[in-house]
Design a protein around this motif. Structure first.
Motif, PDB file in Angstrom:
ATOM      1  N   CYS A   1      42.359  34.587  31.472  1.00 59.21           N
ATOM      2  CA  CYS A   1      42.426  34.190  30.062  1.00 59.21           C
ATOM      3  C   CYS A   1      41.708  32.856  29.805  1.00 59.21           C
ATOM      4  O   CYS A   1      41.678  32.386  28.674  1.00 59.21           O
ATOM      5  CB  CYS A   1      43.884  34.088  29.618  1.00 59.21           C
TER       6      CYS A   1
ATOM      7  N   CYS B   1      44.624  30.055  34.581  1.00 53.31           N
ATOM      8  CA  CYS B   1      44.635  31.519  34.517  1.00 53.31           C
ATOM      9  C   CYS B   1      43.181  31.943  34.377  1.00 53.31           C
ATOM     10  O   CYS B   1      42.568  31.735  33.309  1.00 53.31           O
ATOM     11  CB  CYS B   1      45.458  32.070  33.358  1.00 53.31           C
TER      12      CYS B   1
ATOM     13  N   CYS C   1      51.056  32.242  32.475  1.00 51.27           N
ATOM     14  CA  CYS C   1      50.054  32.219  31.404  1.00 51.27           C
ATOM     15  C   CYS C   1      50.693  32.695  30.099  1.00 51.27           C
ATOM     16  O   CYS C   1      51.321  33.755  30.071  1.00 51.27           O
ATOM     17  CB  CYS C   1      48.886  33.117  31.789  1.00 51.27           C
TER      18      CYS C   1
ATOM     19  N   CYS D   1      48.808  36.397  29.270  1.00 45.20           N
ATOM     20  CA  CYS D   1      48.951  37.599  30.102  1.00 45.20           C
ATOM     21  C   CYS D   1      50.221  37.570  30.962  1.00 45.20           C
ATOM     22  O   CYS D   1      50.513  38.550  31.644  1.00 45.20           O
ATOM     23  CB  CYS D   1      47.727  37.781  30.988  1.00 45.20           C
TER      24      CYS D   1
END
Ligand SMILES: [Zn+2]
Length: 339
Positions: free
Chosen positions: A328, A325, A295, A298
């Protein structure tokens, strides 16, 4: 017979636990070609993996047998699923003694709490993190490793036709899948998947996620965020091979139907991709031979959701994989070559 080895002679039946014991006998003696064995074990993984369970420890305990098991990671995962803590110990000890890809794959396939702790320990002691991540396994800064895929796998089959309201439509107009087609790098729609039909996925803010294409034959990644309708926005395309030409596509539409693995598929050359109508898989690990995306926000390894061939709706060349993800609300679609 749904088992069709390309080499090594006629297939043997796998209709009972005794038949499976006979197959393991061939593996032990090494008297059959790896590709012949691999196709039989792929069939076993797709039909009655529980019949292999009594043989898990025999195969894992003997490095020669493990080396002869020429399987995709997805099939190995099904066959070694839930193997005993003694199997985990044996593999961990061999990895620490002399690290090898085959042992790491076997340990990755087991999926128990003990195995996930052992993987994290292995990486923290110098084991190859990339091999685990290519198989869809993330090793966080602390704690056990995590599967970033659901073990529940199904095949995707294609039915051509006009099905705009299908659960898993193929060939939607781009404004249904991206917020602003005029500025988006997205140039093609392969497939939208209704995520509720894929057991084991993380929570997601939209009903569907989309496998889309870019104007490039192969080797690219698209990251995007999702709006409240699940359409992609804030897209970022990363190309390894850029092309100036417009790549053409086949504008046929249709729908995908998800089906369980079973004896009605054709197992050939160690996979089911030659089954008529089969164009990919949902669930299960990623291909296991390419890096999987992390991601952008993150940095966690993204959750593999589906992989289809470009034949689902002809455009570009190779495999297209979808990742999420869940923290997020970011998606990634990757394009990779044939394995
Ligand atoms: Zn994230």
């Amino acid at each position: 017979m749904p088992i069709k080895p390309l080499r090594g002679g006629e297939p043997i039946p796998l209709d009972s636990p005794d038949d499976v014991a006979a197959l393991v006998g061939h593996l032990s003696r090494g008297d059959r070609e790896p590709a012949w064995l691999g196709t039989h074990f792929a069939y076993l993984a797709g039909t009655r993996p529980e019949w292999f369970q009594p043989h898990q420890e025999t195969v894992i305990a003997d490095p020669r047998l493990l080396a002869r098991l020429d399987l995709s990671f997805a099939d190995l995962r099904v066959l070694f699923d839930g193997a005993s803590d003694r199997c985990v110990e044996l593999l961990y000890r061999r990895l620490r003694d002399r690290w090898s890809f085959g042992e790491a794959w076997a340990l990755s396939a087991i999926g128990t709490d003990a195995a996930l702790v052992a993987i994290a320990d292995d990486v923290r002691q110098g084991g190859d993190r990339e091999v685990y991540e290519e198989s869809g396994i993330w090793i966080p800064p602390a704690g056990p490793a995590e599967y970033r895929f659901t073990p529940h796998r199904q095949v995707i089959t294609l039915e051509a036709g006009d099905f705009p309201a299908a659960d898993h439509p193929v060939g939607l107009p781009l404004d249904r899948v991206v917020r602003d087609p005029s500025t988006s790098p997205v140039s093609w729609h392969y497939l939208s998947l209704r995520l509720a039909d894929i057991p084991g996925l993380p929570a997601w803010p939209a009903t569907h996620a989309h496998l889309i294409g870019l104007n490039s034959w192969c080797m690219w990644t698209l990251f995007a965020e999702v709006d409240s309708d699940g359409r992609y926005e804030a897209e970022q395309a990363v190309f390894e091979d850029e092309t100036d030409d417009e790549i053409g596509g086949d504008p046929t539409t249709g729908r995908a139907v998800l089906r369980p693995y079973g004896p009605d598929l054709l197992y050939c050359n160690g996979h089911v991709d030659l089954t008529p109508g089969v164009v990919g898989t949902v669930g299960g690990p990623p291909l296991g031979i390419y890096p999987n995306p992390s991601c952008p926000s993150c940095k966690r390894l993204m959750f593999h959701t589906a992989t289809v061939s470009h034949h689902i709706r002809e455009y570009g060349d190779g495999w297209r994989s979808l990742y999420l993800c869940e923290d997020c609300h970011t998606v990634a679609v990757t394009a990779t070559g044939w394995n």
